[in-house]
Design an enzyme around this catalytic site. Sequence first.
Site, PDB file in Angstrom:
ATOM      1  N   ASN A 107       0.830  -1.205   0.000  1.00 43.06           N
ATOM      2  CA  ASN A 107       0.000   0.000   0.000  1.00 43.06           C
ATOM      3  C   ASN A 107       0.866   1.258   0.000  1.00 43.06           C
ATOM      4  O   ASN A 107       1.897   1.320   0.668  1.00 43.06           O
ATOM      5  CB  ASN A 107      -0.931  -0.007   1.219  1.00 43.06           C
ATOM      6  CG  ASN A 107      -1.871  -1.205   1.183  1.00 43.06           C
ATOM      7  OD1 ASN A 107      -2.019  -1.839   0.145  1.00 43.06           O
ATOM      8  ND2 ASN A 107      -2.496  -1.527   2.308  1.00 43.06           N
ATOM      9  N   ILE A 108       0.390   2.263  -0.727  1.00 48.76           N
ATOM     10  CA  ILE A 108       1.160   3.515  -0.851  1.00 48.76           C
ATOM     11  C   ILE A 108       0.521   4.634  -0.034  1.00 48.76           C
ATOM     12  O   ILE A 108       0.930   5.780  -0.115  1.00 48.76           O
ATOM     13  CB  ILE A 108       1.259   3.944  -2.339  1.00 48.76           C
ATOM     14  CG1 ILE A 108      -0.142   4.104  -2.956  1.00 48.76           C
ATOM     15  CG2 ILE A 108       2.080   2.934  -3.141  1.00 48.76           C
ATOM     16  CD1 ILE A 108      -0.146   4.787  -4.318  1.00 48.76           C
ATOM     17  N   HIS A 126       6.010  -0.970  -2.745  1.00 52.34           N
ATOM     18  CA  HIS A 126       5.558  -0.208  -3.914  1.00 52.34           C
ATOM     19  C   HIS A 126       5.722   1.300  -3.710  1.00 52.34           C
ATOM     20  O   HIS A 126       5.095   2.099  -4.400  1.00 52.34           O
ATOM     21  CB  HIS A 126       4.097  -0.552  -4.254  1.00 52.34           C
ATOM     22  CG  HIS A 126       3.949  -1.944  -4.803  1.00 52.34           C
ATOM     23  ND1 HIS A 126       2.736  -2.577  -4.948  1.00 52.34           N
ATOM     24  CD2 HIS A 126       4.878  -2.823  -5.255  1.00 52.34           C
ATOM     25  CE1 HIS A 126       2.932  -3.798  -5.453  1.00 52.34           C
ATOM     26  NE2 HIS A 126       4.225  -3.966  -5.635  1.00 52.34           N
ATOM     27  N   CYS A 134      10.718  16.435  -8.168  1.00 53.40           N
ATOM     28  CA  CYS A 134      10.828  16.871  -9.559  1.00 53.40           C
ATOM     29  C   CYS A 134      11.696  15.874 -10.324  1.00 53.40           C
ATOM     30  O   CYS A 134      12.796  15.544  -9.890  1.00 53.40           O
ATOM     31  CB  CYS A 134      11.438  18.269  -9.610  1.00 53.40           C
ATOM     32  SG  CYS A 134      11.755  18.795 -11.313  1.00 53.40           S
ATOM     33  N   CYS A 137      14.960  18.193 -11.550  1.00 52.37           N
ATOM     34  CA  CYS A 137      16.004  18.706 -10.651  1.00 52.37           C
ATOM     35  C   CYS A 137      15.992  18.038  -9.273  1.00 52.37           C
ATOM     36  O   CYS A 137      16.860  18.320  -8.452  1.00 52.37           O
ATOM     37  CB  CYS A 137      15.880  20.232 -10.495  1.00 52.37           C
ATOM     38  SG  CYS A 137      14.476  20.739  -9.482  1.00 52.37           S
ATOM     39  N   CYS A 156       7.269  21.565 -10.895  1.00 54.01           N
ATOM     40  CA  CYS A 156       8.262  21.997  -9.900  1.00 54.01           C
ATOM     41  C   CYS A 156       8.240  23.523  -9.772  1.00 54.01           C
ATOM     42  O   CYS A 156       8.229  24.232 -10.777  1.00 54.01           O
ATOM     43  CB  CYS A 156       9.635  21.519 -10.365  1.00 54.01           C
ATOM     44  SG  CYS A 156      10.999  22.064  -9.333  1.00 54.01           S
ATOM     45  N   PRO A 224     -11.529 -11.899   2.786  1.00 57.21           N
ATOM     46  CA  PRO A 224     -12.902 -12.405   2.618  1.00 57.21           C
ATOM     47  C   PRO A 224     -13.044 -13.306   1.395  1.00 57.21           C
ATOM     48  O   PRO A 224     -13.968 -14.109   1.333  1.00 57.21           O
ATOM     49  CB  PRO A 224     -13.734 -11.129   2.445  1.00 57.21           C
ATOM     50  CG  PRO A 224     -12.784 -10.038   2.127  1.00 57.21           C
ATOM     51  CD  PRO A 224     -11.434 -10.449   2.632  1.00 57.21           C
TER      52      PRO A 224
HETATM   53  P1  OAD Z   1      -5.607  -6.280  -4.819  1.00 56.54           P
HETATM   54  O1  OAD Z   1      -6.579  -5.211  -5.164  1.00 56.54           O
HETATM   55  O2  OAD Z   1      -4.984  -7.067  -5.924  1.00 56.54           O
HETATM   56  O3  OAD Z   1      -6.315  -7.312  -3.850  1.00 56.54           O
HETATM   57  C1  OAD Z   1      -7.067  -6.861  -2.748  1.00 56.54           C
HETATM   58  C2  OAD Z   1      -7.409  -8.070  -1.903  1.00 56.54           C
HETATM   59  O4  OAD Z   1      -8.038  -7.611  -0.730  1.00 56.54           O
HETATM   60  C3  OAD Z   1      -8.366  -9.052  -2.593  1.00 56.54           C
HETATM   61  O5  OAD Z   1      -7.865 -10.364  -2.478  1.00 56.54           O
HETATM   62  C4  OAD Z   1      -9.672  -8.883  -1.786  1.00 56.54           C
HETATM   63  O6  OAD Z   1     -10.394 -10.098  -1.676  1.00 56.54           O
HETATM   64  C5  OAD Z   1      -9.138  -8.455  -0.441  1.00 56.54           C
HETATM   65  N1  OAD Z   1     -10.076  -7.655   0.369  1.00 56.54           N
HETATM   66  C6  OAD Z   1     -11.089  -6.845  -0.050  1.00 56.54           C
HETATM   67  N2  OAD Z   1     -11.688  -6.267   1.002  1.00 56.54           N
HETATM   68  C7  OAD Z   1     -11.037  -6.705   2.115  1.00 56.54           C
HETATM   69  C8  OAD Z   1     -11.186  -6.462   3.511  1.00 56.54           C
HETATM   70  N3  OAD Z   1     -12.117  -5.615   3.982  1.00 56.54           N
HETATM   71  N4  OAD Z   1     -10.337  -7.088   4.370  1.00 56.54           N
HETATM   72  C9  OAD Z   1      -9.376  -7.936   3.907  1.00 56.54           C
HETATM   73  N5  OAD Z   1      -9.205  -8.200   2.596  1.00 56.54           N
HETATM   74  C10 OAD Z   1     -10.016  -7.597   1.709  1.00 56.54           C
HETATM   75  O7  OAD Z   1      -4.510  -5.589  -3.907  1.00 56.54           O
HETATM   76  P2  OAD Z   1      -3.002  -6.061  -3.581  1.00 56.54           P
HETATM   77  O8  OAD Z   1      -2.903  -7.523  -3.452  1.00 56.54           O
HETATM   78  O9  OAD Z   1      -2.584  -5.195  -2.468  1.00 56.54           O
HETATM   79  O10 OAD Z   1       0.813  -2.311  -7.493  1.00 56.54           O
HETATM   80  O11 OAD Z   1      -2.215  -5.659  -4.869  1.00 56.54           O
HETATM   81  C11 OAD Z   1      -2.130  -4.288  -5.022  1.00 56.54           C
HETATM   82  C12 OAD Z   1      -1.077  -3.913  -5.963  1.00 56.54           C
HETATM   83  O12 OAD Z   1      -1.607  -4.153  -7.241  1.00 56.54           O
HETATM   84  C13 OAD Z   1      -0.874  -2.448  -5.842  1.00 56.54           C
HETATM   85  O13 OAD Z   1       0.139  -2.141  -4.919  1.00 56.54           O
HETATM   86  C14 OAD Z   1      -0.568  -2.062  -7.236  1.00 56.54           C
HETATM   87  C15 OAD Z   1      -1.389  -3.029  -8.044  1.00 56.54           C
HETATM   88  O14 OAD Z   1      -0.778  -3.564  -9.158  1.00 56.54           O
HETATM   89  C16 OAD Z   1       1.454  -1.415  -8.222  1.00 56.54           C
HETATM   90  O15 OAD Z   1       0.915  -0.387  -8.566  1.00 56.54           O
HETATM   91  C17 OAD Z   1       2.856  -1.762  -8.578  1.00 56.54           C
END
Ligand code: OAD
Length: 262
Positions: A107-108, A126, A134, A137, A156, A224
Site C-alpha cells: 500500500n502507498i 511499492h 521533480c 532537478c 516543480c 474475505p
Molecule cells: P488487490 O486489489 O490485488 O487485492 C485486494 C485483496 O483484498 C483481494 O484479495 C480482496 O479479496 C481483499 N479484500 C477486499 N476487502 C477486504 C477487507 N475488507 N479485508 C481484507 N481483505 C479484503 O490488492 P493487492 O494484493 O494489495 O501495485 O495488490 C495491489 C497492488 O496491485 C498495488 O500495490 C498495485 C497493483 O498492481 C502497483 O501499482 C505496482
Amino acid sequence: MLSDIEQLARAFNCAERVLIITGAGLSADSGLPTYRGVGGLYNGNTSEGLPIEAALSGPMLQRDPALCWKYLAELGRACLGAHANAGHRVIAELQRLKPQCWLLTQNIDGFHRAAGSPDERLIEIHGQLAPLYCQSCGQLEHDLAACLEAQLPPRCRQCAGVLRPPVVLFEEMLPEKALDSLYQQIGQGFDLVLTIGTSASFPYIVEPVLRARAAGSFTAEINPARTELSATVDVYLPGKALDVLPELLGHISGDRICKSTL
Ligand code: OAD
C-alpha cells in the site's frame, strides 16, 4: 481443540520472528478502492480505452504525464480523503508486542506509519505517495493536496519540471532499499507469516509465504475471498481485516501459552 483464530493467536505468541504482509484489502476498510476483485480499479479500461496498468505506467508518465497524473491524482485524492483504521492500529500493536515483527506492505497510502508502525520495520515495496519530487532537478514538494487541486501534471516550483510521487508505477523497478531489506529479513527466516487483504499477485509477496511453509513455519491469511495462497496456508480466516484483526488481538492478549516470549 483450538479454533483457527486461536491457533493463529497461539502461533503469534510462540513466534519470535513474524512477517505481516498487507495489501489493498486492509485499506478497503478505510474506504479506499482495491486494485482487483469487486469494485477494483483494474476491472476494465480507462475512459481513454487503456488498461489502467498502461495509464499508470512509468513509460506513460514520460510520454503523456497529464494522462498518467489523471489516475495518480485519483489515487492521491482517495488517500488524502481517508484515514488509517482499527486494522492498521492492531498491526502496529502486534509490532509493539514483538520486537521482531516486520511489516511488508504494497500500500502507498502511508496508513501504517500513521497508525504507529515503526519505520525501521516497515517495508513499503511499492513506495509511497509523498513527498512528490521533480523528475528534472530532484526538488521535493510536500504539499500533495495543493498539487492535486492545481492543473495536472503538477510542476516543480523551481524549474517547472514534471513532479512525480515516489511510487512504483507499472514497468518500473522495485525500490532497491526495500527489496534489500525484504530479502535480508527473509534470509533470517520467520516463525510466522501472515498475509492480510492481498490478492498475492506478485512473486515477492507469495515467496515469503512459500518459504515459511517449506521451513515448517506457521502461515496464515486473512481475506474475505480465497486467493491462490488460501489452500497453502495453515490457517485461512475468511473475513474483513477490520473484523478479524481486533478479534485476533483479543485472543493474543487472552492466551497464556508462550506468554514468556512476549
Ligand atoms: P488487490 O486489489 O490485488 O487485492 C485486494 C485483496 O483484498 C483481494 O484479495 C480482496 O479479496 C481483499 N479484500 C477486499 N476487502 C477486504 C477487507 N475488507 N479485508 C481484507 N481483505 C479484503 O490488492 P493487492 O494484493 O494489495 O501495485 O495488490 C495491489 C497492488 O496491485 C498495488 O500495490 C498495485 C497493483 O498492481 C502497483 O501499482 C505496482
